[in-house]
Design an enzyme around this catalytic site. Structure first.
Site, PDB file in Angstrom:
ATOM      1  N   TRP A 167       7.308  -0.342   4.125  1.00 26.50           N
ATOM      2  CA  TRP A 167       7.899   0.323   2.956  1.00 26.50           C
ATOM      3  C   TRP A 167       9.287   0.851   3.283  1.00 26.50           C
ATOM      4  O   TRP A 167      10.075   1.151   2.394  1.00 26.50           O
ATOM      5  CB  TRP A 167       6.998   1.451   2.461  1.00 26.50           C
ATOM      6  CG  TRP A 167       7.141   2.743   3.191  1.00 26.50           C
ATOM      7  CD1 TRP A 167       6.656   3.027   4.433  1.00 26.50           C
ATOM      8  CD2 TRP A 167       7.806   3.934   2.747  1.00 26.50           C
ATOM      9  NE1 TRP A 167       6.979   4.317   4.785  1.00 26.50           N
ATOM     10  CE2 TRP A 167       7.687   4.899   3.765  1.00 26.50           C
ATOM     11  CE3 TRP A 167       8.497   4.284   1.585  1.00 26.50           C
ATOM     12  CZ2 TRP A 167       8.236   6.179   3.683  1.00 26.50           C
ATOM     13  CZ3 TRP A 167       9.041   5.568   1.494  1.00 26.50           C
ATOM     14  CH2 TRP A 167       8.911   6.495   2.535  1.00 26.50           C
ATOM     15  N   THR A 209       7.172  26.578   7.157  1.00 27.73           N
ATOM     16  CA  THR A 209       5.861  26.002   6.850  1.00 27.73           C
ATOM     17  C   THR A 209       4.764  26.928   7.368  1.00 27.73           C
ATOM     18  O   THR A 209       3.750  27.150   6.700  1.00 27.73           O
ATOM     19  CB  THR A 209       5.721  24.607   7.472  1.00 27.73           C
ATOM     20  OG1 THR A 209       6.911  23.866   7.183  1.00 27.73           O
ATOM     21  CG2 THR A 209       4.535  23.871   6.898  1.00 27.73           C
ATOM     22  N   HIS A 218      14.925  12.214  12.905  1.00 29.03           N
ATOM     23  CA  HIS A 218      13.740  12.319  13.764  1.00 29.03           C
ATOM     24  C   HIS A 218      12.812  11.123  13.568  1.00 29.03           C
ATOM     25  O   HIS A 218      11.872  10.945  14.320  1.00 29.03           O
ATOM     26  CB  HIS A 218      12.992  13.641  13.552  1.00 29.03           C
ATOM     27  CG  HIS A 218      12.439  13.842  12.182  1.00 29.03           C
ATOM     28  ND1 HIS A 218      12.275  15.075  11.622  1.00 29.03           N
ATOM     29  CD2 HIS A 218      12.023  12.983  11.249  1.00 29.03           C
ATOM     30  CE1 HIS A 218      11.776  14.957  10.419  1.00 29.03           C
ATOM     31  NE2 HIS A 218      11.616  13.691  10.168  1.00 29.03           N
ATOM     32  N   HIS A 219      13.086  10.312  12.538  1.00 24.77           N
ATOM     33  CA  HIS A 219      12.319   9.076  12.368  1.00 24.77           C
ATOM     34  C   HIS A 219      12.911   7.952  13.210  1.00 24.77           C
ATOM     35  O   HIS A 219      12.420   6.831  13.176  1.00 24.77           O
ATOM     36  CB  HIS A 219      12.325   8.647  10.899  1.00 24.77           C
ATOM     37  CG  HIS A 219      11.675   9.646  10.002  1.00 24.77           C
ATOM     38  ND1 HIS A 219      10.343   9.583   9.646  1.00 24.77           N
ATOM     39  CD2 HIS A 219      12.161  10.757   9.402  1.00 24.77           C
ATOM     40  CE1 HIS A 219      10.055  10.596   8.863  1.00 24.77           C
ATOM     41  NE2 HIS A 219      11.131  11.330   8.694  1.00 24.77           N
ATOM     42  N   TYR A 268       8.809  15.743   1.361  1.00 17.97           N
ATOM     43  CA  TYR A 268       8.653  17.071   0.760  1.00 17.97           C
ATOM     44  C   TYR A 268       8.499  16.990  -0.751  1.00 17.97           C
ATOM     45  O   TYR A 268       7.878  17.855  -1.364  1.00 17.97           O
ATOM     46  CB  TYR A 268       9.800  17.987   1.180  1.00 17.97           C
ATOM     47  CG  TYR A 268       9.645  18.317   2.636  1.00 17.97           C
ATOM     48  CD1 TYR A 268       8.683  19.235   3.041  1.00 17.97           C
ATOM     49  CD2 TYR A 268      10.357  17.639   3.608  1.00 17.97           C
ATOM     50  CE1 TYR A 268       8.461  19.492   4.372  1.00 17.97           C
ATOM     51  CE2 TYR A 268      10.138  17.889   4.954  1.00 17.97           C
ATOM     52  CZ  TYR A 268       9.191  18.813   5.329  1.00 17.97           C
ATOM     53  OH  TYR A 268       8.958  19.050   6.640  1.00 17.97           O
ATOM     54  N   HIS A 290       0.843  -1.193   0.000  1.00 27.51           N
ATOM     55  CA  HIS A 290       0.000   0.000   0.000  1.00 27.51           C
ATOM     56  C   HIS A 290       0.883   1.251   0.000  1.00 27.51           C
ATOM     57  O   HIS A 290       0.679   2.164  -0.804  1.00 27.51           O
ATOM     58  CB  HIS A 290      -0.916  -0.014   1.226  1.00 27.51           C
ATOM     59  CG  HIS A 290      -1.545   1.316   1.550  1.00 27.51           C
ATOM     60  ND1 HIS A 290      -2.543   1.881   0.779  1.00 27.51           N
ATOM     61  CD2 HIS A 290      -1.306   2.207   2.542  1.00 27.51           C
ATOM     62  CE1 HIS A 290      -2.879   3.047   1.296  1.00 27.51           C
ATOM     63  NE2 HIS A 290      -2.146   3.280   2.366  1.00 27.51           N
ATOM     64  N   HIS A 350      13.192  11.515   4.358  1.00 26.35           N
ATOM     65  CA  HIS A 350      12.602  12.784   4.772  1.00 26.35           C
ATOM     66  C   HIS A 350      12.414  13.746   3.608  1.00 26.35           C
ATOM     67  O   HIS A 350      11.328  14.281   3.420  1.00 26.35           O
ATOM     68  CB  HIS A 350      13.288  13.444   5.956  1.00 26.35           C
ATOM     69  CG  HIS A 350      12.411  14.529   6.465  1.00 26.35           C
ATOM     70  ND1 HIS A 350      11.327  14.276   7.276  1.00 26.35           N
ATOM     71  CD2 HIS A 350      12.337  15.829   6.145  1.00 26.35           C
ATOM     72  CE1 HIS A 350      10.652  15.389   7.453  1.00 26.35           C
ATOM     73  NE2 HIS A 350      11.241  16.352   6.786  1.00 26.35           N
ATOM     74  N   ARG A 385       1.498   0.704  15.406  1.00 27.77           N
ATOM     75  CA  ARG A 385       1.142   0.578  14.002  1.00 27.77           C
ATOM     76  C   ARG A 385       1.569  -0.792  13.486  1.00 27.77           C
ATOM     77  O   ARG A 385       2.287  -1.520  14.151  1.00 27.77           O
ATOM     78  CB  ARG A 385       1.805   1.691  13.188  1.00 27.77           C
ATOM     79  CG  ARG A 385       3.302   1.632  13.209  1.00 27.77           C
ATOM     80  CD  ARG A 385       3.932   2.879  12.629  1.00 27.77           C
ATOM     81  NE  ARG A 385       3.807   2.928  11.184  1.00 27.77           N
ATOM     82  CZ  ARG A 385       4.654   3.598  10.371  1.00 27.77           C
ATOM     83  NH1 ARG A 385       5.659   4.264  10.894  1.00 27.77           N
ATOM     84  NH2 ARG A 385       4.503   3.603   9.082  1.00 27.77           N
ATOM     85  N   ASP A 427       7.234  22.662 -25.504  1.00 31.84           N
ATOM     86  CA  ASP A 427       7.183  21.288 -24.977  1.00 31.84           C
ATOM     87  C   ASP A 427       8.233  21.182 -23.889  1.00 31.84           C
ATOM     88  O   ASP A 427       8.866  22.173 -23.526  1.00 31.84           O
ATOM     89  CB  ASP A 427       7.464  20.262 -26.097  1.00 31.84           C
ATOM     90  CG  ASP A 427       6.859  18.887 -25.776  1.00 31.84           C
ATOM     91  OD1 ASP A 427       7.128  18.373 -24.677  1.00 31.84           O
ATOM     92  OD2 ASP A 427       6.111  18.354 -26.616  1.00 31.84           O
ATOM     93  N   SER A 477      13.247   6.495 -13.439  1.00 32.34           N
ATOM     94  CA  SER A 477      12.161   7.299 -13.997  1.00 32.34           C
ATOM     95  C   SER A 477      12.102   8.679 -13.339  1.00 32.34           C
ATOM     96  O   SER A 477      12.012   9.705 -14.018  1.00 32.34           O
ATOM     97  CB  SER A 477      10.840   6.553 -13.814  1.00 32.34           C
ATOM     98  OG  SER A 477       9.763   7.424 -13.954  1.00 32.34           O
ATOM     99  N   SER A 478      12.178   8.703 -12.003  1.00 30.72           N
ATOM    100  CA  SER A 478      12.081   9.984 -11.286  1.00 30.72           C
ATOM    101  C   SER A 478      13.239  10.895 -11.630  1.00 30.72           C
ATOM    102  O   SER A 478      13.069  12.103 -11.804  1.00 30.72           O
ATOM    103  CB  SER A 478      12.107   9.759  -9.776  1.00 30.72           C
ATOM    104  OG  SER A 478      10.968   9.094  -9.367  1.00 30.72           O
ATOM    105  N   SER A 509      -0.979  27.572  -3.960  1.00 31.75           N
ATOM    106  CA  SER A 509      -0.607  28.973  -4.204  1.00 31.75           C
ATOM    107  C   SER A 509      -1.113  29.481  -5.554  1.00 31.75           C
ATOM    108  O   SER A 509      -1.104  30.684  -5.800  1.00 31.75           O
ATOM    109  CB  SER A 509       0.914  29.140  -4.133  1.00 31.75           C
ATOM    110  OG  SER A 509       1.393  28.684  -2.895  1.00 31.75           O
ATOM    111  N   GLU A 514      11.895  12.908   0.740  1.00 29.71           N
ATOM    112  CA  GLU A 514      10.810  12.285  -0.026  1.00 29.71           C
ATOM    113  C   GLU A 514       9.443  12.841   0.384  1.00 29.71           C
ATOM    114  O   GLU A 514       8.588  13.076  -0.470  1.00 29.71           O
ATOM    115  CB  GLU A 514      10.855  10.768   0.162  1.00 29.71           C
ATOM    116  CG  GLU A 514       9.664  10.000  -0.401  1.00 29.71           C
ATOM    117  CD  GLU A 514       9.549  10.054  -1.910  1.00 29.71           C
ATOM    118  OE1 GLU A 514      10.590  10.262  -2.571  1.00 29.71           O
ATOM    119  OE2 GLU A 514       8.437   9.897  -2.421  1.00 29.71           O
ATOM    120  N   LYS A 541       4.150  29.813   5.102  1.00 30.18           N
ATOM    121  CA  LYS A 541       3.300  29.459   3.971  1.00 30.18           C
ATOM    122  C   LYS A 541       1.827  29.521   4.351  1.00 30.18           C
ATOM    123  O   LYS A 541       1.003  30.115   3.648  1.00 30.18           O
ATOM    124  CB  LYS A 541       3.637  28.052   3.476  1.00 30.18           C
ATOM    125  CG  LYS A 541       4.978  27.997   2.805  1.00 30.18           C
ATOM    126  CD  LYS A 541       5.049  26.836   1.838  1.00 30.18           C
ATOM    127  CE  LYS A 541       6.005  27.112   0.726  1.00 30.18           C
ATOM    128  NZ  LYS A 541       5.411  27.652  -0.468  1.00 30.18           N
TER     129      LYS A 541
HETATM  130 CU   LIG Z   1      11.003  13.138   8.337  1.00 31.74          CU
END
Ligand SMILES: [Cu+2]
Ligand SMILES: [Cu+2]
Lengths: 543, 276
Positions: free
Chosen positions: A151, A337, A311-312, A266, A86, A262, A459, A115, A178-179, A277, A264, A340
């Site tokens: 994941w 943040t 922090h993870h 963002y 998932h 991390h 979890r 293009d 690809s990315s 915006s 990722e 914003k």
């Molecule tokens: Cu993080």
């Protein structure tokens, strides 16, 4: 996609001498071999919507098993395969390709380019994806089953995956390729193909946020590729990068993974910031507040995202100094943040607002993303995180930033630009029904998970103590309803593309500003063959 | 037009009702469910609870403030009220204010957060040591000062009930999934150091009432400590995904007054002696 021919005489802007509508008539030529940014954008969007439903159906399995205590539907190992898949599908297959799809459609039109800079590579970076995900999904049907270690692919657990692991790693490599190609293309396009007068600090926010996102992608996708390659050799070639018994270090993997992971998050949210915006000024009929600080805040967030990864990992046993540093650095992210969010509110303030579906999703985004951001600030507090970590509180937090965050922004973007893409208006009534039911059910789905986490539910468990039963049942009901609601979205999109009788004007919205709105709806197959003149009032900002 | 609006307005009202119900009725207690972090039975858990409540309130106030301004604007500044849009597009002063104020709030949060963390990480002066080893899917406890060690696994009743389609009702099983065959017995009022490691994959040892979790990592020995203030039975679970039975390796801590704990120790020693 509408395939009707656009007559040159309806062109709103003079595209130059050749009113190029050279759509290949052959299906394969049109879609498989296409180098057209609009077609490739469409392919990305269709692909990601498909993945959204595949990943979503896995979420339905998860919520169905968690509907009540006891195991009723699936074995624990299959449950773990579902949570792992998932996440991989939603992150790499749904959200990221959807943003690349919008980038393809919009960036050339927003900066006045004909293009993308590298159209053939553009084709390739899309067509890698269906193969990558077919391979990833096929692991579910292999004898050893799909990946079941989450994941985050933490070793040593992930090394217990059977031979299917090689397919997972190769699929991740392909997604990375690809990315990276997509990002190079976006950067090359933005730096080289802007129309005269489209200075960097005049670019629409969506272009800005994507430019920064593309740099993040190029920086971190190779890191992920390296990490999974080390897992691959640990698994199949007896290396010991992460095996403590062989002198390796399992925690090192976590550091490498989150150095990718991390930024990722963002990567998934910055383009959303860009979309919001764009939309808020349109429906507030007022320029975006603080364009300059929006750009700098985005860049600051991107920079900070590289220096907060651990922090993870507050519970892995870091030295006190390390924990303090990562706590302070993480808390700091809330400053840009916050800028914003305050700027968005100021954009609406004293405006003349109307509430079409894109605006509703944008407002929903601001409210619910803020909730997810605030719970993120709570998670940054290391000592409290010793309780929050790996509970449903975390699950609630990141789903708030990803679902009513990124996904709502994707919905907002779809409703906002779909009339431009197809030339038809969608059904406002069904759009609003889709919004309100999504907004209700997403909260019924995820809000109770805060309580579950605080009350102590970890979890990634398939079964739980009866004390967690009530909130899990509510959450599951919300989940089923939210899932079903998304079928309305498919209906609205199909109706808009094929059935809608209401033609869209070039501007589509009363308050819209930007080059894409100077083109016809739908734009010609090749737009801006000669660069447009970029004037001040064509842009969504006044300063 | 009017008819369409009825549906949409109905949904909007429903959304407001759902939100209010959540906040007022459901949140403070659905049945007997806990909805907030436990205050726990150690100084650490109390510290972490206080810290959690401080940041929760700060976040709630910020959120309410932002949303109030936003919804005021949504009500007042709409086209249907013929509100004419203002022209302003930036204000350096405002932007400096809402950069500086959050920084000050963060500094205010960082102070208690730092204090609690420094306390948590100071395991010096422990009076006894227990080594915890995570296995797939059970825990091993070794009392390093006594000659006691045992393995603690999910209790047989829960284990029978948790099988796919077991037909047993979880609610009828005593402490379903949160009960073990051999609980960890500890004395109250003593600073106890834990050495936490794992034998196969990463696990995480977590009892919410003690106030923290710490990963059990093969090849690493992590330190943590506790000082339980109140006798009682405290339950927790493995918190790091560790394979198929990750959800089925609970932790039970029984905290006893010192004299009862001493009796338990001598019983254990006698039992283990007899077993040899
Ligand atoms: Cu993080
Ligand atoms: Cu576990």
């Amino acid at each position: 996609m509408s395939t009707e021919v656009i007559h040159p005489d309806t062109h709103h802007v003079d595209d130059g001498h050749d009113h190029g509508d050279h759509k290949p008539s052959n299906f394969l030529d049109r879609w498989l071999f296409t180098t057209n940014h609009k077609d490739i954008g469409t392919l990305y969007l269709i692909f990601s919507l498909t993945m959204f439903f595949i990943g979503g159906s896995m979420a339905m399995v998860i919520r169905a098993e968690l509907f009540m205590p006891g195991l009723q539907l699936v074995e624990p190992d299959f449950f773990n395969q579902m949570t792992t898949m998932h996440a991989l599908i939603m992150v790499f297959g749904a959200v990221m390709p959807a943003w690349v799809g919008f980038a393809n459609w919009l960036i050339p039109m927003m900066i006045g380019a004909p293009d993308m800079a590298l159209p053939r590579m553009n084709n390739w970076s899309f067509w890698i994806l269906p193969f990558a995900f077919t391979m990833l999904l096929s692991t579910l049907f292999m004898d050893s089953g799909g990946p079941a270690a989450g994941w985050t692919l933490y070793p040593p657990l992930v090394l217990q995956t059977g031979t299917s692991f090689a397919f997972v790693v190769f699929a991740v490599h392909m997604m990375g390729v690809s990315s990276i190609m997509g990002s190079i293309n976006i950067i090359a396009t933005i730096f080289n193909m802007r129309a005269p007068g489209m200075r960097l600090l005049r670019m629409p926010m969506f272009v800005w946020t994507w430019l920064i996102t593309a740099f993040l992608l190029i920086a971190v996708m190779p890191v992920l590729a390296g990490a999974v390659t080390m897992l691959l050799t640990d698994h199949f070639f007896s290396t010991n990068f992460f095996n403590a018994a062989g002198g390796g270090d399992p925690v090192m993997f976590q550091h490498i993974f989150w150095f990718f992971g991390h930024p990722e998050v963002y990567i998934m949210i910055l383009p959303a910031f860009g979309v919001i915006s764009e939309i808020l000024p349109t429906f507030s009929r007022k320029p975006l507040f603080g364009y300059g600080s929006m750009v700098y805040a985005t860049a600051t967030i991107a920079f900070l995202s590289f220096i907060v990864w651990a922090h993870h990992m507050f519970t892995v046993g870091m030295p006190l100094q390390g924990e303090l540093y990562f706590m302070y650095a993480t808390m700091l992210i809330s400053v840009p943040t916050g800028v914003k969010v305050f700027n968005w509110v100021s954009t609406m303030w004293q405006g003349s607002m109307t509430f079409e579906t894109p605006m509703l999703f944008a407002i929903g985004f601001v409210v619910l993303f803020t909730i997810g951001g605030l719970s993120g600030l709570m998670l940054a507090i290391t000592a409290a995180d010793f309780q929050y970590h790996d509970t449903y509180f975390v699950v609630a937090h990141f789903h708030y930033v990803l679902v009513p965050g990124s996904v709502f922004a994707l919905m907002a973007a779809t409703y906002y630009w779909l009339p431009k893409f197809t030339g038809n208006m969608y059904s406002e009534k069904w759009g609003k029904i889709h919004f309100w039911s999504s907004a209700i059910f997403v909260n019924v789905l995820f809000f109770p998970q805060h309580y579950l986490g605080l009350a102590g539910m970890p979890r990634r468990i398939p079964d739980y103590s009866p004390q967690f039963a009530d909130f899990n049942m509510i959450s599951s009901l919300g989940g089923f309803a939210f899932g079903a609601t998304q079928l309305i979205f498919v209906g609205v999109v199909l109706h808009c593309a094929y059935r809608s009788k209401v033609k869209a004007t070039p501007e589509v919205w009363e308050g819209s500003r930007g080059l894409e709105w100077t083109l016809d709806s739908p734009p010609a197959y090749h737009s801006f063959n000669t660069p447009p003149v970029v004037t001040h009032n064509a842009l969504s900002r006044a300063d | 037009m009017k008819k369409e609006n009825t549906v949409i307005v109905a949904l909007a009202v429903l959304a407001a009702l759902v939100a209010t119900t959540w906040l007022i009725l459901v949140a403070p207690g659905l049945g007997s469910n806990e909805v907030n972090m436990t205050r726990g039975v150690t100084q650490q858990s109390a510290d972490h609870f206080e810290l959690h409540m401080i940041v929760l309130w700060i976040c709630a106030i910020i959120g309410i403030g932002v949303f109030t301004v936003m919804f005021t604007s949504i009500v007042l500044h709409r086209k249907s009220r013929n509100h004419t849009p203002a022209k302003f597009s930036h204000s350096t002063k405002a932007e400096i204010i809402w950069t500086v104020i959050p920084v000050l709030i963060l500094v205010g949060m960082a102070v208690p957060a730092t204090t609690a963390l420094v306390k948590m990480e100071d395991s010096s002066g422990a009076e006894m040591t227990v080594k915890i080893t995570g296995f797939q899917w059970r825990w091993k406890y070794e009392y390093l000062d006594e000659d006691i060690s045992f393995i603690s696994s999910l209790d047989p009743n829960s284990n029978a009930a948790r099988q796919l389609n077991s037909g047993m009702v979880p609610a009828n099983v005593d402490n379903y999934l949160l009960n073990v065959d051999h609980p960890l017995v500890l004395p109250v009022g003593k600073k106890i150091k834990f050495l936490i490691t794992a034998d196969d994959v990463i696990h995480s040892w977590w009892v919410p009432a003690l106030g923290w979790k710490r990963d059990a990592i093969p090849g690493f020995v992590n330190e943590a400590w506790t000082n339980i203030e109140k006798p009682g039975t405290y339950r927790g679970q493995c918190a790091e995904l560790c394979g198929k039975d990750h959800g089925f390796m609970p932790i039970v801590v029984i905290a006893l007054p010192q004299d009862e704990y001493d009796t338990w120790v001598s019983e254990q020693l006698a039992e283990q002696g007899a077993a040899l």
